[in-house]
Scaffold this motif. Structure first.
Motif, PDB file in Angstrom:
ATOM      1  N   ALA A 130      13.385 -26.982 -27.764  1.00  0.00           N
ATOM      2  CA  ALA A 130      12.417 -27.959 -28.062  1.00  0.00           C
ATOM      3  C   ALA A 130      11.650 -27.625 -29.153  1.00  0.00           C
ATOM      4  N   PHE A 131      11.161 -26.322 -29.285  1.00  0.00           N
ATOM      5  CA  PHE A 131      10.497 -26.107 -30.669  1.00  0.00           C
ATOM      6  C   PHE A 131      11.424 -26.351 -31.827  1.00  0.00           C
ATOM      7  N   THR A 132      12.820 -25.719 -31.733  1.00  0.00           N
ATOM      8  CA  THR A 132      13.544 -25.853 -32.783  1.00  0.00           C
ATOM      9  C   THR A 132      13.646 -27.436 -33.333  1.00  0.00           C
ATOM     10  N   VAL A 133      14.075 -28.047 -32.330  1.00  0.00           N
ATOM     11  CA  VAL A 133      14.259 -29.394 -32.589  1.00  0.00           C
ATOM     12  C   VAL A 133      13.133 -30.027 -33.314  1.00  0.00           C
ATOM     13  N   SER A 134      12.123 -29.801 -32.803  1.00  0.00           N
ATOM     14  CA  SER A 134      10.763 -30.642 -33.257  1.00  0.00           C
ATOM     15  C   SER A 134      10.590 -29.990 -34.796  1.00  0.00           C
ATOM     16  N   SER A 135      10.790 -28.703 -34.859  1.00  0.00           N
ATOM     17  CA  SER A 135      10.515 -28.037 -36.268  1.00  0.00           C
ATOM     18  C   SER A 135      11.818 -28.804 -37.154  1.00  0.00           C
ATOM     19  N   GLY A 146      12.544 -32.279 -41.565  1.00  0.00           N
ATOM     20  CA  GLY A 146      13.519 -33.592 -42.034  1.00  0.00           C
ATOM     21  C   GLY A 146      12.409 -34.560 -42.681  1.00  0.00           C
ATOM     22  N   LEU A 147      11.570 -34.919 -41.827  1.00  0.00           N
ATOM     23  CA  LEU A 147      10.548 -36.028 -42.327  1.00  0.00           C
ATOM     24  C   LEU A 147       9.772 -35.616 -43.692  1.00  0.00           C
ATOM     25  N   THR A 148       9.424 -34.202 -43.499  1.00  0.00           N
ATOM     26  CA  THR A 148       8.708 -33.950 -44.649  1.00  0.00           C
ATOM     27  C   THR A 148       9.426 -34.030 -45.976  1.00  0.00           C
ATOM     28  N   TYR A 198       1.999 -33.292 -33.941  1.00  0.00           N
ATOM     29  CA  TYR A 198       2.160 -33.166 -35.434  1.00  0.00           C
ATOM     30  C   TYR A 198       0.784 -33.217 -35.970  1.00  0.00           C
ATOM     31  N   ILE A 199       0.433 -31.934 -36.536  1.00  0.00           N
ATOM     32  CA  ILE A 199      -1.016 -31.661 -36.903  1.00  0.00           C
ATOM     33  C   ILE A 199      -1.110 -31.867 -38.478  1.00  0.00           C
ATOM     34  N   ALA A 200      -2.239 -32.721 -38.843  1.00  0.00           N
ATOM     35  CA  ALA A 200      -2.463 -32.679 -40.341  1.00  0.00           C
ATOM     36  C   ALA A 200      -2.679 -31.676 -40.866  1.00  0.00           C
ATOM     37  N   ASN A 201      -2.448 -31.800 -42.155  1.00  0.00           N
ATOM     38  CA  ASN A 201      -2.458 -30.565 -43.173  1.00  0.00           C
ATOM     39  C   ASN A 201      -2.520 -31.050 -44.532  1.00  0.00           C
ATOM     40  N   GLY A 212       0.353 -37.459 -35.015  1.00  0.00           N
ATOM     41  CA  GLY A 212       1.420 -38.005 -34.316  1.00  0.00           C
ATOM     42  C   GLY A 212       2.118 -36.993 -33.310  1.00  0.00           C
ATOM     43  N   VAL A 213       2.803 -37.399 -32.335  1.00  0.00           N
ATOM     44  CA  VAL A 213       3.547 -36.570 -31.402  1.00  0.00           C
ATOM     45  C   VAL A 213       5.212 -36.601 -31.563  1.00  0.00           C
ATOM     46  N   ILE A 214       5.965 -35.840 -31.384  1.00  0.00           N
ATOM     47  CA  ILE A 214       7.446 -36.007 -31.352  1.00  0.00           C
ATOM     48  C   ILE A 214       7.704 -35.723 -29.963  1.00  0.00           C
TER      49      ILE A 214
END
Ligand SMILES: [Fe+2]
Ligand SMILES: [Fe+2]
Length: 455
Positions: free
Chosen positions: A44-49, A54-56, A125-128, A148-150
């Protein structure tokens, strides 16, 4: 019914193995599950990363309007059932329980649904504001806020089945090992315990019979060797004791024989004292003893009774000791009064002996009392009749008369055999019991020969 050592051991081992297998399965199962969960959570970590990256990259390339192509491709990945990207800093947004948890902890949240075979992962999804992309430039948020959250649902069925199949193989190996141990143990118990134990008793008996030791070479275990040695020494002790007992028995036997002979000689001597005093034919008492025993045997009495009558019969006239010489040694015929006094010897003899508790003396008392009774009830002193006269009295009655007739006395010659036989026949059922007369006639020559020999 009691169980064999083998059955007891195997039942106990099966219980231990079953418990051990259960503990091992639970322990390994728990470990496996923790490992499996950690692997799936990592996925799950890998996919979310990957999604974040991808979004970035879409954001950096300014092609966020085309991000759905990318997300659709990710959704096509194997095991991924669903992916949702949710903006959480929207004021109208009402978060579900899992999102609330992520907002609160700012960490990922996992929900396991074993029944449906799903893992629901909610990744923050943490703001940075640092780095090449400043989230704060677009989002109304602070550094470190969850913007946000995935939310993704991963299918865990296939991985779970793979893990379970290894688990089944593992349990099968454990059961097989247990079975091999039990089967081996059964053979070991047979070889080292059951068979030697049943043999050791048999060998013990043989060693006892042959006065030897058990051959313990064939016992492979130390315990059986000790047991067989103990049986050998126990058997030796018993044999030694047996020997001692046999020696004691021999001594007792000698002593007993001595006592019996002393009693026999004493009773014979007492009979002879009376015999000498009343000037009877010599050895009358001895002949009465021998003849009585022969009659008793022919009559069918027991060995003990035959010995007893031989012992007791010499004293049949012991009561004559109390009769005065004037009557006892009177050469002529007795008057009626004198005869009446003479007849008292039966009761007198009885009185002398009756108080004894010894079997032989009691038998002698009975013979003294009854040897002048007659089968038809005309005898003395009690005029007993038939079977009321004890058998010893009935036998001595006929023996006493038989010997008196066959021997010479001071007042008469010995009767001829024919004359004696005629008298016996005459007195059959009168003076003497019929069966005893029959015995006397049947064995007449033997008895007469004995009387002659001992005269
Ligand atoms: Fe007598
Ligand atoms: Fe006699």
């Amino acid at each position: 019914m009691k169980k064999t050592i083998k059955t007891i051991t195997i039942i106990r081992l099966i219980q231990i193995f079953a418990l051990a297998i259960l503990v091992v399965i639970i322990t390994i199962g728990l470990g496996y599950r923790a490992f499996f969960q950690s692997v799936m959570e990592k996925e799950a970590f890998t996919v979310s990363s990957a999604i974040k990256a991808g979004l970035t990259s879409h954001m950096k390339a300014g092609i966020m309007d085309r991000r759905d192509y990318f997300l659709d491709e990710i959704k096509e990945l194997e095991d991924i059932k669903n992916i949702q990207i949710i903006h959480t800093n929207n004021r109208d947004f009402k978060p579900a329980k899992n999102i609330l948890e992520v907002l609160k902890t700012k960490k990922e949240f996992f929900e396991w649904d074993d029944i449906n075979g799903e893992l629901k992962a909610t990744m923050p999804y943490i703001a940075n504001s640092k780095g090449t992309l400043n989230c704060l430039s677009c989002h109304d948020a602070q550094d470190g806020d969850v913007i946000g959250v995935i939310e993704m649902t991963i299918d865990i069925n296939a991985s779970q089945e793979l893990v379970m199949s290894y688990g089944y193989i593992f349990i099968a190996i454990l059961c097989l090992l247990s079975f091999i141990i039990l089967a081996n143990l059964s053979g070991l118990i047979n070889r080292y315990i059951s068979k030697p134990l049943s043999k050791v008793i048999d060998h013990g008996q043989k060693a006892y019979g042959s006065y030897g030791d058990i051959n313990n070479v064939e016992y492979e275990s130390k315990e059986l060797e000790i047991i067989s040695n103990n049986i050998s020494s126990f058997s030796k002790d018993i044999l030694l004791k047996n020997k001692e007992i046999s020696q004691h028995n021999l001594t007792l036997q000698d002593l007993n024989e001595e006592i019996e002979n002393t009693l026999k000689d004493t009773m014979m001597a007492m009979g002879e004292i009376e015999e000498i005093r009343s000037e009877e034919t010599r050895h009358h008492t001895e002949r009465v003893s021998k003849l009585s025993a022969l009659f008793a045997a022919a009559y069918g009495l027991s060995e003990d009774d035959i010995k007893l009558i031989a012992l007791a019969s010499p004293m049949h006239d012991i009561g004559k000791i109390a009769i005065g010489d004037d009557i006892l040694k009177k050469p002529g015929k007795l008057t009626t009064d004198e005869y009446n006094i003479m007849k008292t010897h039966a009761k007198l003899g009885y009185n002398v002996l009756k108080h004894s508790k010894r079997k032989a003396l009691r038998a002698a008392a009975e013979i003294a009392y009854t040897h002048h009774e007659k089968w038809d009830g005309t005898g003395y002193p009690r005029k007993l009749k038939g079977f009321d006269i004890p058998i010893f009295g009935r036998i001595v009655a006929i023996v006493d008369v038989l010997d008196a007739l066959l021997c010479k006395r001071v007042y008469k010659e010995a009767w001829s055999h024919d004359r004696v036989k005629a008298l016996l026949k005459e007195e059959r059922g009168k003076h003497f019991e019929e069966k005893l007369v029959d015995i006397a006639l049947e064995q007449f020559d033997t008895y007469a020969g004995l009387v002659k020999k001992l005269s």
